[in-house]
Design an enzyme around this catalytic site. Structure first.
Site, PDB file in Angstrom:
ATOM      1  CD  GLU A 211      -1.097  -4.362  15.338  1.00 29.78           C
ATOM      2  OE1 GLU A 211      -0.834  -3.753  14.222  1.00 29.78           O
ATOM      3  OE2 GLU A 211      -2.005  -4.356  15.766  1.00 29.78           O
TER       4      GLU A 211
ATOM      5  NE  ARG B 268      -2.286  -1.636   3.464  1.00 32.21           N
ATOM      6  CZ  ARG B 268      -2.325  -2.235   3.785  1.00 32.21           C
ATOM      7  NH1 ARG B 268      -2.720  -3.596   2.980  1.00 32.21           N
ATOM      8  NH2 ARG B 268      -1.549  -2.932   4.945  1.00 32.21           N
TER       9      ARG B 268
END
Ligand code: AMP
Length: 178
Positions: free
Chosen positions: A98, A61
């Site tokens: 994460e 992205r």
């Protein structure tokens, strides 16, 4: 909560993706909105510390915003990809997400020593990805003048860690919590 409530409203939150406990901040809804997309790119361009030679985008992205920003900033685009995707000679760094672990890479010859680079990604969480990108760029001889993100998850500490690494960090939208 954030300096850009309109942009924040365009970002969809999907709970428990890709695994339980993760609040996934989905920017595809912002990308679908012509005004929101334009406002995002214009705001990022306006807060760029120029001049820059290259905008480095992180797969995938980050590529969208890197290319859109590079045009008004009169800069080229440098791709930072998942390891194994780039065809030329690469340098790579490992990082923790994460959720999970991975390696990112860049072409070893993609920036001249001393090149002024703006690093861009859609979101910073723990900062593992962006910090690995900064290490890569510095190994290649770049001066990382700034890192920009559409979204910051400040409670995960990534932006502060990047600042501690000596990088100027800006983001458009901030979501507290995890
Ligand atoms: P980190 O390395 O922890 O800063 O994670 C940053 C990268 O993982 C970015 O490229 C994001 O696209 C993705 N990411 C991590 N956490 C989230 C989240 N909660 N929502 C959406 N994308 C995320």
């Amino acid at each position: 909560m954030t300096a850009n409530p309109d942009l924040a409203a365009l970002i969809r939150t999907i709970p428990d993706f890709p695994r339980p406990g993760i609040q996934f901040r989905d920017i595809t809804t912002l990308l679908l909105d012509a005004q929101g997309l334009a406002m995002s790119v214009e705001s990022m361009a306006a807060s760029a510390i120029g001049p820059v030679d290259l905008v480095a985008g992180i797969e995938a992205r980050g590529f969208l915003f890197a290319a859109a920003l590079a045009i008004p900033l009169h800069a080229g685009v440098l791709l930072i990809r998942k390891d194994g995707k780039l065809p030329g000679v690469t340098i790579a760094e490992e990082y923790a997400l994460e959720y999970g672990e991975d390696r990112i890479a860049m072409h070893a010859d993609s920036c001249a020593p001393g090149a002024r680079v703006l690093l861009v990604d859609d979101l910073i969480a723990t900062g593992g990805t962006a910090r690995a990108a900064v290490r890569l760029l510095r190994r290649a001889g770049a001066e990382v003048v700034q890192a920009q993100f559409l979204v910051d998850l400040p409670d995960l500490g990534g932006a502060d860690a990047l600042r501690a690494d000596g990088v100027d960090v800006t983001s458009l939208v901030s979501f507290p919590g995890h």
